[in-house]
Design a protein around this motif. Structure first.
Motif, mmCIF file in Angstrom:
data_model
loop_
_atom_site.group_PDB
_atom_site.id
_atom_site.type_symbol
_atom_site.label_atom_id
_atom_site.label_comp_id
_atom_site.label_asym_id
_atom_site.label_seq_id
_atom_site.Cartn_x
_atom_site.Cartn_y
_atom_site.Cartn_z
ATOM 1 N N LYS A 227 0.826 -1.201 0.000
ATOM 2 C CA LYS A 227 0.000 0.000 0.000
ATOM 3 C C LYS A 227 0.865 1.258 0.000
ATOM 4 N N TYR B 132 2.625 1.677 -3.418
ATOM 5 C CA TYR B 132 1.710 2.138 -4.463
ATOM 6 C C TYR B 132 1.529 3.659 -4.386
ATOM 7 N N GLY B 133 1.317 4.163 -3.189
ATOM 8 C CA GLY B 133 1.149 5.600 -3.024
ATOM 9 C C GLY B 133 2.381 6.375 -3.420
ATOM 10 N N LEU C 225 4.775 5.388 -5.533
ATOM 11 C CA LEU C 225 4.954 5.289 -6.981
ATOM 12 C C LEU C 225 4.092 6.318 -7.716
ATOM 13 N N LYS C 226 2.879 6.539 -7.216
ATOM 14 C CA LYS C 226 2.002 7.539 -7.835
ATOM 15 C C LYS C 226 2.629 8.921 -7.757
ATOM 16 N N GLU C 227 3.282 9.209 -6.625
ATOM 17 C CA GLU C 227 3.933 10.519 -6.468
ATOM 18 C C GLU C 227 5.035 10.706 -7.502
ATOM 19 N N TYR C 228 5.722 9.606 -7.837
ATOM 20 C CA TYR C 228 6.832 9.685 -8.794
ATOM 21 C C TYR C 228 6.396 9.355 -10.225
ATOM 22 N N SER C 229 5.104 9.134 -10.435
ATOM 23 C CA SER C 229 4.552 8.794 -11.760
ATOM 24 C C SER C 229 5.209 7.534 -12.332
ATOM 25 N N ASP D 9 5.122 3.026 -12.307
ATOM 26 C CA ASP D 9 4.104 1.974 -12.387
ATOM 27 C C ASP D 9 4.284 0.885 -11.336
ATOM 28 N N ASP E 80 0.330 -5.013 -9.656
ATOM 29 C CA ASP E 80 -0.122 -5.602 -8.400
ATOM 30 C C ASP E 80 -0.321 -7.112 -8.541
#
Length: 268
Positions: free
Chosen positions: A195, A198-199, A201-205, A207, A210
């Motif tokens: 979890k 995932y969060g 990775l989103k900040e760093y754009s 992938d 899962d």
């Protein structure tokens, strides 16, 4: 949902591409299954998935470490190269997501040729083999890793494989006697780690694939050590990876799952 890739599909998608897989024994098995699929559509054997550090696997070569110094310690190294006139796949065994060795790998790759795809995960080692602050250190090191990836490989598809579920009675190379007590809580820590990752990775754009989600209902495919997975599970992981790459590159999928589902509907 993943599509079904045969040898010719994998060869076509990865023709002229350079794929790098970095991580633990699960990622080594992912590397082996991908190499196997690039050679033929048959499954890689379970015994081949269990073996580590061999001199040769289906046409690849051991470049560093392996049988020359087998150990379950955090200093273990294994570098493998599979190269043909059509494909190039490298594997690097690591026991931490970010340290001087990982940075050396990234710096060597940055010198070229630049990988088209980097696939990575080392979570189980990170959480168990680096002391009581392993979780906090893992979070900090993920930040350093993703920052480095974003800076050094702006045109590379980076995929972080989520950590697969382990059993209550798990045992394996990373679970040495000194840290066996951790397996009682490790299953939950894996969920938290996935979890958090995932969060981040989103900040760093970047992938995340899962695979934990996709294999959570396939526990029967996990082998008796409670950590590793059989050949059918790894072919599913490979299909998930290749589906993700196809969609990221906007390439046409083989469409075999859709054809199969249509056949089933029509037969009903």
């Amino acid at each position: 949902m993943s599509d079904l890739f045969l040898c010719e599909d994998a060869q076509k998608l990865l023709f002229g591409k350079f794929v790098v897989i970095i991580g633990d024994s699960i990622q080594r098995s992912a590397y082996k299954d991908l190499v196997s699929l690039l050679n033929e559509s048959a499954y890689v054997k379970d015994d081949e998935l269990k073996t580590k550090g061999e001199l040769e696997f289906q046409g690849d070569i051991l470049v560093k470490g392996g049988i020359h110094k087998l150990t379950n310690g955090t200093c273990y190294r294994e570098v493998r190269h599979f190269v043909t006139n059509m494909h190039k796949v490298h594997f690097y065994f690591v026991t931490r997501c970010y340290n001087a060795y990982v940075m050396a790998i990234l710096e060597s790759l940055q010198k070229g040729p630049i990988p088209d795809v980097i696939i990575m995960n080392s979570c189980l080692w990170d959480l168990t083999r680096y002391g009581d602050n392993g979780i906090d250190a893992y979070k900090s090191n993920l930040n350093k890793l993703f920052s480095a990836i974003g800076t050094m490989f702006q045109h590379t598809l980076f995929i972080w494989n989520s950590t697969l579920p382990i059993s209550r009675t798990a045992y394996g190379g990373f679970l040495v006697p000194e840290v066996e007590h951790l397996k009682n809580t490790l299953r939950l820590e894996i969920l938290e780690a996935n979890k958090f990752t995932y969060g981040l990775l989103k900040e760093y754009s970047l992938d995340m694939l899962d695979i934990h989600f996709y294999l959570r209902n396939h526990i029967h495919r996990r082998v008796k050590d409670g950590v590793h997975w059989d050949m059918t599970a790894h072919r599913r992981i490979t299909n998930l990876i290749l589906t993700h790459i196809s969609e990221a590159w906007r390439q046409k999928l083989p469409g075999r799952i859709q054809k199969f589902e249509k056949l089933i509907c029509n037969s009903g």
